[in-house]
Design a protein around this motif. Structure first.
Motif, short mmCIF file in Angstrom:
data_model
loop_
_atom_site.label_atom_id
_atom_site.label_comp_id
_atom_site.label_asym_id
_atom_site.label_seq_id
_atom_site.Cartn_x
_atom_site.Cartn_y
_atom_site.Cartn_z
N ARG A 1 0.82 -1.08 -0.21
CA ARG A 1 0.08 0.16 0.22
C ARG A 1 1.07 0.69 0.31
O ARG A 1 2.20 1.13 0.63
CB ARG A 1 -0.14 -0.09 1.70
N ASP B 1 -0.75 4.52 -0.35
CA ASP B 1 -1.93 5.28 0.18
C ASP B 1 -2.75 4.86 1.16
O ASP B 1 -3.37 3.52 1.11
CB ASP B 1 -2.62 5.97 -1.27
N ALA B 2 -2.23 5.54 2.26
CA ALA B 2 -3.59 4.83 3.19
C ALA B 2 -5.06 5.01 3.04
O ALA B 2 -5.28 3.78 3.51
CB ALA B 2 -3.65 5.50 5.04
N ARG B 3 -5.64 5.40 1.74
CA ARG B 3 -7.34 5.40 1.93
C ARG B 3 -7.34 4.91 0.73
O ARG B 3 -8.19 4.20 0.24
CB ARG B 3 -7.36 6.97 1.09
N GLU C 1 1.12 -1.11 9.30
CA GLU C 1 -0.47 -0.60 8.41
C GLU C 1 -1.40 -2.37 9.36
O GLU C 1 -1.70 -2.62 9.03
CB GLU C 1 -0.37 -1.37 7.09
#
Length: 231
Positions: free
Chosen positions: A38, A40-42, A67
């Protein structure tokens, strides 16, 4: 220090970026170069899963330090955990011993005997292709038991960190200190190529390797594991 960036540079997969993810095309070279990470955290894990299925491979995610939300989300979707691993590192100057590298040969490309040792340790053509993609500077190490080639490793540097990969010892030469010798030779190469630290990745169930590296002064710098879609 971003050890995961160093890991990606020195042991690179075939990647593409999509919807906040780095996707790696699955090969026979193991989870590190077959998993999604990942960026981007979104980012939506289900979008990444659809993309991996479209690539013809089962969804596989690397879960890195920090994460925990992604880990929980994938767990709730039924993804199965596997291969908890650590990245270890130590100061290269602390590891190096004068003259230790003399029994270890540096090569620009893997020799035939190195390929044989790797095959004996289930490191085949797909992993050799990963080595060929790695960033410069890089080298191949061949350690000897007396006059017999008996161990090998791949080494690459990215910034201040060099990483040792695919360290393998021939069965007849195990428990003779070749792993230590190769690691100290790797530290010497790291210093010569501007890397103050030597690092490596190892699974947490590899007790022998963890004992060796702990004895040499390596410490845990990061942790990761994978989540795989249930079949």
């Amino acid at each position: 220090m971003d050890y995961f960036s160093t890991l990606a540079a020195t042991w690179p997969g075939v990647t593409e970026s999509r919807e906040g993810w780095t996707l790696r095309r699955a090969t026979d070279a193991g989870n590190r170069v077959s998993s999604a990470t990942r960026e981007d955290a979104r980012a939506d894990p289900e979008a990444a899963a659809r993309a991996m299925r479209a690539m013809g491979q089962p969804p596989l995610f690397m879960i890195r330090d920090g994460e925990e939300d992604l880990d929980s989300a994938l767990g709730a979707l039924g993804y199965l955990p596997e291969d908890p691993s650590v990245i270890l590192a130590a100061p290269a100057a602390q590891l190096r011993i004068e003259g230790a590298e003399r029994a270890v040969i540096r090569c620009d490309a893997p020799l035939a005997r190195m390929r044989e040792i790797w095959r004996e340790n289930d490191i085949g053509a797909a992993r050799l292709e990963v080595m060929e993609r790695a960033s410069e500077p890089r080298t191949f190490l061949l350690a000897r038991d007396g006059d017999r080639p008996a161990g090998c490793a791949f080494l690459a540097a990215a910034g201040d960190v060099a990483m040792i990969h695919a360290l393998a010892i021939a069965p007849f030469a195990r428990r003779k200190g070749l792993g230590t010798r190769a690691t100290r030779a790797a530290a010497a190469w790291a210093l010569e190529n501007g890397a103050a630290e030597l690092a490596l990745a190892v699974r947490e169930d590899n007790a022998a390797a963890l004992e060796l590296y702990s004895r040499l002064g390596f410490e845990t710098r990061a942790r990761y594991r994978y989540r795989r879609a249930p079949s």
